[in-house]
Write a protein that holds these residues in place. Structure first.
Motif, PDB file in Angstrom:
ATOM      1  N   VAL A  21       0.727  -1.097  -0.055  1.00  0.00           N
ATOM      2  CA  VAL A  21       0.147  -0.117  -0.074  1.00  0.00           C
ATOM      3  C   VAL A  21       0.890   1.307  -0.006  1.00  0.00           C
ATOM      4  O   VAL A  21       1.768   1.440   0.828  1.00  0.00           O
ATOM      5  CB  VAL A  21      -0.820   0.034   1.267  1.00  0.00           C
ATOM      6  CG1 VAL A  21      -1.640   1.289   1.226  1.00  0.00           C
ATOM      7  CG2 VAL A  21      -1.728  -1.027   1.110  1.00  0.00           C
ATOM      8  N   VAL A  22       0.760   1.971  -0.969  1.00  0.00           N
ATOM      9  CA  VAL A  22       1.676   3.260  -1.109  1.00  0.00           C
ATOM     10  C   VAL A  22       0.817   4.549  -1.492  1.00  0.00           C
ATOM     11  O   VAL A  22       1.351   5.379  -1.569  1.00  0.00           O
ATOM     12  CB  VAL A  22       2.576   3.099  -2.346  1.00  0.00           C
ATOM     13  CG1 VAL A  22       3.691   2.102  -1.915  1.00  0.00           C
ATOM     14  CG2 VAL A  22       1.894   2.786  -3.710  1.00  0.00           C
ATOM     15  N   GLY A  23      -0.698   4.325  -1.286  1.00  0.00           N
ATOM     16  CA  GLY A  23      -1.304   5.638  -1.468  1.00  0.00           C
ATOM     17  C   GLY A  23      -1.582   6.337  -2.745  1.00  0.00           C
ATOM     18  O   GLY A  23      -1.205   7.476  -2.953  1.00  0.00           O
ATOM     19  N   VAL A  24      -1.819   5.476  -3.720  1.00  0.00           N
ATOM     20  CA  VAL A  24      -1.885   5.961  -5.225  1.00  0.00           C
ATOM     21  C   VAL A  24      -3.331   5.785  -5.393  1.00  0.00           C
ATOM     22  O   VAL A  24      -4.007   4.840  -5.462  1.00  0.00           O
ATOM     23  CB  VAL A  24      -0.997   5.100  -5.999  1.00  0.00           C
ATOM     24  CG1 VAL A  24      -1.161   5.426  -7.663  1.00  0.00           C
ATOM     25  CG2 VAL A  24       0.485   5.015  -5.765  1.00  0.00           C
ATOM     26  N   PRO A  25      -3.964   7.140  -5.801  1.00  0.00           N
ATOM     27  CA  PRO A  25      -5.414   7.121  -6.264  1.00  0.00           C
ATOM     28  C   PRO A  25      -5.642   6.446  -7.455  1.00  0.00           C
ATOM     29  O   PRO A  25      -5.017   5.989  -8.272  1.00  0.00           O
ATOM     30  CB  PRO A  25      -5.925   8.393  -6.455  1.00  0.00           C
ATOM     31  CG  PRO A  25      -4.546   9.135  -6.822  1.00  0.00           C
ATOM     32  CD  PRO A  25      -3.430   8.477  -5.951  1.00  0.00           C
ATOM     33  N   LEU A  26      -7.030   5.809  -7.631  1.00  0.00           N
ATOM     34  CA  LEU A  26      -7.432   5.358  -8.946  1.00  0.00           C
ATOM     35  C   LEU A  26      -7.911   6.460  -9.827  1.00  0.00           C
ATOM     36  O   LEU A  26      -8.879   7.169  -9.755  1.00  0.00           O
ATOM     37  CB  LEU A  26      -8.650   4.411  -8.869  1.00  0.00           C
ATOM     38  CG  LEU A  26      -9.075   3.728 -10.036  1.00  0.00           C
ATOM     39  CD1 LEU A  26      -7.808   2.475 -10.320  1.00  0.00           C
ATOM     40  CD2 LEU A  26     -10.383   2.615  -9.657  1.00  0.00           C
ATOM     41  N   PRO A  27      -7.293   6.531 -10.964  1.00  0.00           N
ATOM     42  CA  PRO A  27      -7.236   7.825 -11.887  1.00  0.00           C
ATOM     43  C   PRO A  27      -8.578   7.876 -12.280  1.00  0.00           C
ATOM     44  O   PRO A  27      -9.373   7.323 -12.715  1.00  0.00           O
ATOM     45  CB  PRO A  27      -6.439   7.500 -12.908  1.00  0.00           C
ATOM     46  CG  PRO A  27      -5.505   6.590 -12.762  1.00  0.00           C
ATOM     47  CD  PRO A  27      -6.094   5.631 -11.492  1.00  0.00           C
ATOM     48  N   LEU A  28      -9.100   9.354 -11.888  1.00  0.00           N
ATOM     49  CA  LEU A  28     -10.581   9.747 -12.359  1.00  0.00           C
ATOM     50  C   LEU A  28     -11.665   9.214 -11.814  1.00  0.00           C
ATOM     51  O   LEU A  28     -12.601   9.320 -12.150  1.00  0.00           O
ATOM     52  CB  LEU A  28     -10.542   9.739 -13.871  1.00  0.00           C
ATOM     53  CG  LEU A  28      -9.407  10.817 -14.636  1.00  0.00           C
ATOM     54  CD1 LEU A  28      -9.619  10.703 -16.247  1.00  0.00           C
ATOM     55  CD2 LEU A  28      -9.395  12.042 -13.883  1.00  0.00           C
ATOM     56  N   ILE A  29     -11.251   8.317 -10.741  1.00  0.00           N
ATOM     57  CA  ILE A  29     -12.492   7.676 -10.197  1.00  0.00           C
ATOM     58  C   ILE A  29     -12.266   7.910  -8.562  1.00  0.00           C
ATOM     59  O   ILE A  29     -13.440   8.341  -7.984  1.00  0.00           O
ATOM     60  CB  ILE A  29     -12.510   6.174 -10.205  1.00  0.00           C
ATOM     61  CG1 ILE A  29     -12.986   5.828 -11.542  1.00  0.00           C
ATOM     62  CG2 ILE A  29     -13.389   5.400  -9.055  1.00  0.00           C
ATOM     63  CD1 ILE A  29     -12.991   4.197 -11.736  1.00  0.00           C
ATOM     64  N   SER A  30     -11.212   7.960  -7.977  1.00  0.00           N
ATOM     65  CA  SER A  30     -11.089   8.365  -6.598  1.00  0.00           C
ATOM     66  C   SER A  30     -11.215   9.714  -6.380  1.00  0.00           C
ATOM     67  O   SER A  30     -11.029  10.544  -7.355  1.00  0.00           O
ATOM     68  CB  SER A  30      -9.553   8.170  -6.186  1.00  0.00           C
ATOM     69  OG  SER A  30      -9.189   6.607  -6.143  1.00  0.00           O
ATOM     70  N   PHE A  31     -11.691  10.146  -5.247  1.00  0.00           N
ATOM     71  CA  PHE A  31     -11.979  11.486  -4.916  1.00  0.00           C
ATOM     72  C   PHE A  31     -10.524  12.332  -4.602  1.00  0.00           C
ATOM     73  O   PHE A  31      -9.572  11.786  -4.010  1.00  0.00           O
ATOM     74  CB  PHE A  31     -12.454  11.560  -3.522  1.00  0.00           C
ATOM     75  CG  PHE A  31     -13.103  13.052  -3.392  1.00  0.00           C
ATOM     76  CD1 PHE A  31     -14.011  13.750  -3.938  1.00  0.00           C
ATOM     77  CD2 PHE A  31     -12.285  13.726  -2.078  1.00  0.00           C
ATOM     78  CE1 PHE A  31     -14.253  15.221  -3.434  1.00  0.00           C
ATOM     79  CE2 PHE A  31     -12.701  15.043  -1.705  1.00  0.00           C
ATOM     80  CZ  PHE A  31     -13.483  15.734  -2.501  1.00  0.00           C
ATOM     81  N   GLY A  32     -10.518  13.295  -5.299  1.00  0.00           N
ATOM     82  CA  GLY A  32      -9.202  14.071  -5.335  1.00  0.00           C
ATOM     83  C   GLY A  32      -9.325  15.227  -6.195  1.00  0.00           C
ATOM     84  O   GLY A  32      -9.423  14.987  -7.330  1.00  0.00           O
ATOM     85  N   GLY A  33      -8.784  16.572  -6.040  1.00  0.00           N
ATOM     86  CA  GLY A  33      -8.820  17.624  -6.947  1.00  0.00           C
ATOM     87  C   GLY A  33      -7.302  17.552  -7.782  1.00  0.00           C
ATOM     88  O   GLY A  33      -7.516  17.982  -8.933  1.00  0.00           O
ATOM     89  N   THR A  34      -6.404  18.105  -7.075  1.00  0.00           N
ATOM     90  CA  THR A  34      -4.982  17.917  -7.469  1.00  0.00           C
ATOM     91  C   THR A  34      -4.752  16.824  -8.530  1.00  0.00           C
ATOM     92  O   THR A  34      -4.253  17.254  -9.706  1.00  0.00           O
ATOM     93  CB  THR A  34      -3.887  18.442  -6.468  1.00  0.00           C
ATOM     94  OG1 THR A  34      -4.492  19.349  -5.622  1.00  0.00           O
ATOM     95  CG2 THR A  34      -2.712  18.981  -7.389  1.00  0.00           C
ATOM     96  N   SER A  35      -4.936  15.878  -8.141  1.00  0.00           N
ATOM     97  CA  SER A  35      -4.487  14.470  -8.952  1.00  0.00           C
ATOM     98  C   SER A  35      -5.359  14.603 -10.345  1.00  0.00           C
ATOM     99  O   SER A  35      -4.982  14.368 -11.201  1.00  0.00           O
ATOM    100  CB  SER A  35      -4.917  13.362  -8.014  1.00  0.00           C
ATOM    101  OG  SER A  35      -4.567  12.386  -8.957  1.00  0.00           O
ATOM    102  N   SER A  36      -6.674  14.729 -10.007  1.00  0.00           N
ATOM    103  CA  SER A  36      -7.588  14.714 -11.235  1.00  0.00           C
ATOM    104  C   SER A  36      -7.207  16.036 -12.476  1.00  0.00           C
ATOM    105  O   SER A  36      -7.229  15.622 -13.639  1.00  0.00           O
ATOM    106  CB  SER A  36      -9.091  14.953 -10.979  1.00  0.00           C
ATOM    107  OG  SER A  36      -9.443  13.895 -10.309  1.00  0.00           O
ATOM    108  N   ALA A  37      -6.732  17.169 -11.728  1.00  0.00           N
ATOM    109  CA  ALA A  37      -6.371  18.138 -12.487  1.00  0.00           C
ATOM    110  C   ALA A  37      -4.982  17.960 -13.258  1.00  0.00           C
ATOM    111  O   ALA A  37      -4.750  18.265 -14.431  1.00  0.00           O
ATOM    112  CB  ALA A  37      -6.331  19.702 -11.732  1.00  0.00           C
TER     113      ALA A  37
END
Length: 386
Positions: free
Chosen positions: A349-365
């Motif tokens: 587990v390294v804390g990587v979001p699922l692209p464009l599905i996980s909640f997050g602003g900066t990552s999606s942008a």
């Protein structure tokens, strides 16, 4: 054989004679420098993400609304970025890199704390963001801009310079601490070096050096990071503590079976056994509620986006465009692979979001900005005669 050699033969674009009088009228998509297939796939993925997020967030419509706004802002940014020429990115890459490093230094002194880490900068009353996310795009752009001036495949001296350009922001991000983002930034930039035609001899040397440095890396990890690795190897050693996340995640995925329990019917997620279910572990919610069939459908959608991105990057006809476009789409693939791998227990587990599905602003942008760069590179390609 390098990426540059392979992609030169992927497509040829004959130029119509200037006096033919039969020049094809550009479509609306060509005039606004966007790819309709890629746009459609991204919109479909974001729609799926909002549906899953509603369930994963405990049916909180406010979170879905906030994510929709972030998607909207990201899409506007993507369209704007696609209008710029790749020469603009080449020219401004050093500036973006320098500003990014300065923001990372600012995080060290003035950063906002959250969940035990100091990763955010806050502009009071305006925005709270992670500068490290921006480096996922700035660092590969900088490395590609440097290699664009070098003879390819790169020599050892050029590789050492690239290592320095990559190492500085990666170390600053790792000290926040944010191991997951530091690894993603490093992988995005390393993709650029690999696509430049790195020789197998140097790849082998780098592999040996990396393996030799693992003991040193282990000694410098934070205690919680070491615990993540140990938990990955044996999650049952502490089922109510460090192993809780991965045990609940694999339980959720396994209980979904072939068809899933149904939307909003997942017990692990709805009863809040599953931690971080609307961010890092949202894949487990997807697997529990939509089953293996739903997971495969979403992975197929990701696969189609990657294939379309590789097709667009293969059409690039200059060194900078090929390196940046290839790196962007390969990094997107790594996002998906690491998230699904860690949630299913085959990666730590390294804390990587699922692209464009996980909640997050900066990552999606950042992801959407990367696709904007990719479409810009494709739209501004030069047409070459046979």
């Amino acid at each position: 054989m390098s990426w540059l050699t392979l992609t030169r033969g992927l497509r040829r674009y004959p130029v119509r004679p200037p006096d033919s009088g039969m020049a094809r009228r550009k479509s609306i998509w060509e005039r606004i420098h966007l790819d309709p297939w890629l746009i459609g796939l991204l919109l479909l993925l974001m729609a799926v993400g909002l549906v899953v997020l509603y369930s994963a967030s405990g049916q909180r419509i406010a979170i879905v609304y906030a994510q929709s706004i972030r998607f909207g802002v990201g899409l506007v940014g993507m369209v704007i970025i696609a209008q710029f020429s790749p020469r603009t990115f080449l020219r401004w890459a050093p500036v973006a890199y320098g500003v990014g490093v300065l923001m990372l230094l600012a995080v060290e002194f003035f950063g906002d704390m959250g969940m035990g880490a100091q990763r955010w900068l806050v502009i009071p009353g305006v925005v709270r963001f992670q500068p490290s996310e921006l480096m996922k795009l700035a660092v590969p752009l900088m490395v590609a801009a440097y290699l664009n001036r070098c003879e390819l495949p790169p020599k050892l001296r050029d590789i050492l310079v690239c290592a320095g350009l990559i190492g500085l922001p990666v170390m600053l991000i790792a000290t926040q601490p944010d191991l997951g983002t530091s690894l993603l930034v490093a992988s995005a930039a390393i993709n650029v070096v690999l696509l430049a035609g790195l020789s197998w001899r140097l790849i082998g040397l780098a592999t040996v050096l990396t393996a030799s440095a693992l003991p040193l890396l282990w000694m410098n990890l934070h205690n919680y990071q070491r615990q993540r690795v140990l938990t990955f190897l044996n999650p049952d050693s502490d089922p109510l503590g460090a192993g809780w996340n991965i045990i609940q995640s694999t339980t959720a995925i396994g209980s979904g079976g072939l068809w899933g329990k149904g939307w909003l019917e997942g017990t692990q997620s709805q009863l809040e056994f599953l931690p971080e279910r609307h961010t890092d572990f949202i894949s487990a919610v997807l697997g529990e509620e939509f089953g293996l069939v739903g997971m495969l459908a979403v992975l197929t959608l990701y696969f189609m986006i990657v294939c379309r991105g590789l097709w667009l990057s293969g059409a690039s006809q200059d060194t900078f465009g090929r390196l940046v476009a290839g790196s962007i789409i390969l990094t997107f693939f790594i996002y998906v692979f690491v998230n699904v791998g860690m949630v299913s227990g085959i990666l730590p587990v390294v804390g990587v979001p699922l692209p464009l599905i996980s909640f997050g602003g900066t990552s999606s942008a950042t992801l959407l900005a990367g696709f904007g760069v990719l479409m810009s590179i494709h739209a501004h390609r030069r047409l070459l005669s046979r």
